[in-house]
Enzyme design. Structure first.
Site, PDB file in Angstrom:
ATOM      1  N   LYS A  51       0.837  -1.206   0.000  1.00 38.15           N
ATOM      2  CA  LYS A  51       0.000   0.000   0.000  1.00 38.15           C
ATOM      3  C   LYS A  51       0.873   1.258   0.000  1.00 38.15           C
ATOM      4  CE  LYS A  51      -2.904   0.849   3.599  1.00 38.15           C
ATOM      5  NZ  LYS A  51      -2.709   2.211   4.130  1.00 38.15           N
ATOM      6  N   SER A  52       1.849   1.310   0.888  1.00 38.15           N
ATOM      7  CA  SER A  52       2.702   2.515   0.974  1.00 38.15           C
ATOM      8  C   SER A  52       3.413   2.772  -0.341  1.00 38.15           C
ATOM      9  CB  SER A  52       3.767   2.318   2.063  1.00 38.15           C
ATOM     10  OG  SER A  52       3.174   2.225   3.322  1.00 38.15           O
TER      11      SER A  52
ATOM     12  N   ASP B 188       1.757  -1.385  11.822  1.00 36.21           N
ATOM     13  CA  ASP B 188       0.458  -1.806  11.282  1.00 36.21           C
ATOM     14  C   ASP B 188       0.167  -3.280  11.563  1.00 36.21           C
ATOM     15  OD1 ASP B 188       0.060   0.742  10.324  1.00 36.21           O
ATOM     16  OD2 ASP B 188       0.758   0.283   8.304  1.00 36.21           O
TER      17      ASP B 188
ATOM     18  N   GLN C 256       4.789   9.127   7.409  1.00 39.61           N
ATOM     19  CA  GLN C 256       3.885  10.083   6.761  1.00 39.61           C
ATOM     20  C   GLN C 256       4.336  11.507   7.028  1.00 39.61           C
ATOM     21  OE1 GLN C 256      -0.107   9.006   7.933  1.00 39.61           O
ATOM     22  NE2 GLN C 256      -0.039   7.096   6.780  1.00 39.61           N
TER      23      GLN C 256
END
Ligand code: S3P
Length: 423
Positions: free
Chosen positions: A19-20, A311, A166
């Site tokens: 995803k990242s 996560d 982030q």
């Protein structure tokens, strides 16, 4: 979503793209000159939000059989969006795109779903404001919706109070529009996909210990990117393979970047039979993971390891509840500000299954080995909570009923299909 017990998982699985890395490939492709081709892109709702935002800023993005084509327009090629940029549920979209938008010559507004409207944005508003950006939380609560009026930005050195990729990425991306070298130091090293990929696109980024620095005005050139399998998605099958009796599963081509692969270290500390095969170290490192049923024991998860598995903590907490002995998770206060408050939600739901677990200010303490049973689980529309308890449901006695279980589409649309692919 109802989940039932399974036995003897045997087979091979390729998990969806990271995803990242998928988010970053679209963003950097949009800012590069030429057409970037992305294979094994994650077609999850979060990454589709990133695509939709860049389309609204004039970037053509095409889904083809071979992958996604992003027709980039260079660092200064975005155009002013005529409507609000919808970031959906995606913190990565919101925080990374804000760094890019802060340096444009137009204004933009970012908004998303109920969850994103509770996620803390002061962590990016503070450094961006230091750079001269004009970014405000419209409700004055430090959350989205955000209004950004593009400005000329100044280079800064930012000492980030949190180990967050982030935040780091947001500042580095804004630094591309700055007037000198911008750098970020974080308390522990967070995932470094931005640094690796921006270098690959031609930016000059250097990393030393926990500091990353970028030179302004890079000329980014279109690239071909093959996204590795997402270790955060692989985590559910690592856990299922270890905990389900008589299992042996092979997960193909999973990203094992050391800033992401903390789960492998912790699984080994818990006594997992886990072997890396076919390792490749070209750009983002990858390997096939061979997992066999194991008797797990408790461990301590803390400090610099936390950002490398942040996560995966919901899944690790479930594993700890099935393991013998006590697991202590500390230094993980960031869990409270994810898609849900993952400390409170894990404690509540694991207790419903009969686990002995207690929440702390920065983590949880789990006394494993208690008999666990199916329960009604509230996912709080958090994809990682839903998937962690789906795996728990394939191991424990009784039926697991996951409320809001369809939220897995955020990062793993075919999750339930893959979970039952071994029978
Ligand atoms: C991400 C960084 C992590 C992670 C998130 C994705 C990224 O967040 O939890 O799912 O792609 O940079 P933080 O950087 O806020 O810890």
């Amino acid at each position: 979503m109802e989940i039932k017990k399974q036995t003897g998982l045997r087979g091979t699985l390729t998990v969806p793209g990271d995803k990242s890395i998928s988010h970053r490939a679209v963003m950097f492709g949009a800012l590069a000159k030429g057409t970037t081709k992305i294979s094994h892109f994650l077609e999850g709702a979060d990454c589709l939000s990133t695509i939709s935002c860049f389309r609204k800023m004039g970037i053509e993005i095409e889904h083809t059989k071979e992958g996604i084509l992003v027709r980039g327009k260079g660092l200064h090629g975005l155009i002013s969006p005529t409507e609000t940029l919808d970031v959906g549920n995606s913190g990565t979209t919101t925080r990374l795109i804000s760094g890019i938008l802060a340096g444009q010559d137009f204004s933009s507004r970012l908004d998303g779903d109920d969850s994103i409207r509770t996620r803390p944005m002061n962590r990016i508003i503070t450094p961006l404001t230091l750079m001269g950006a004009d970014i405000t939380s419209q409700k004055g609560n430090g959350c989205a919706p955000l209004m950004i009026h593009g400005k000329n930005l100044h280079a800064i050195h930012y000492d980030s109070p949190v180990a967050s990729a982030q935040v780091k990425s947001c500042v580095l991306l804004a630094g591309m529009y700055g007037d000198g070298i911008t750098s970020v130091t974080e308390p522990f090293l967070s995932r470094n996909h931005t640094e690796i990929m921006l270098n690959y696109f031609g930016a000059e980024i250097t990393s030393e210990n926990t500091t990353a620095s970028i030179k302004p005005e890079p000329v980014l050139e279109a690239r071909e990117i093959t996204v590795p399998g997402d270790i955060s998605s692989a985590a559910y099958f690592i856990a299922a393979g270890l905990l389900t009796p008589d299992s042996e599963i092979l997960l193909k081509n999973v990203g094992i970047n050391p800033t992401r692969a903390g789960i492998l270290k912790i699984c080994r500390a818990m006594g997992a039979d886990l072997t890396l095969l076919n390792e490749k170290h070209d750009g983002e490192p990858t390997a096939d993971l061979l997992i066999r049923t194991s008797s797990l024991k408790g461990t301590v998860i803390e400090g610099a390891d936390i950002p490398t598995l942040i996560d995966e903590i919901p899944m690790l907490a479930v594993m700890a509840a099935f393991a013998e002995g006590t697991t202590v998770i500390r230094d993980a206060q960031e869990l409270k500000v994810k898609e849900s408050d993952r400390i409170a939600v894990m404690v509540d739901n694991l207790k419903r299954m009969g686990a002995d677990i207690e929440g702390t200010d920065d983590g949880m303490i789990i006394h494993g080995g208690k008999p666990l049973h199916g329960a009604v689980i509230d996912s709080h529309l958090d994809h990682r909570i839903a998937m962690s308890f789906a795996v728990a449901g394939t191991i424990c006695e009784g039926t697991m009923d996951i409320r809001g279980g369809e939220c897995v589409n955020i990062s793993y649309p075919d999750f339930y299909k893959d979970l039952y692919s071994f029978v």
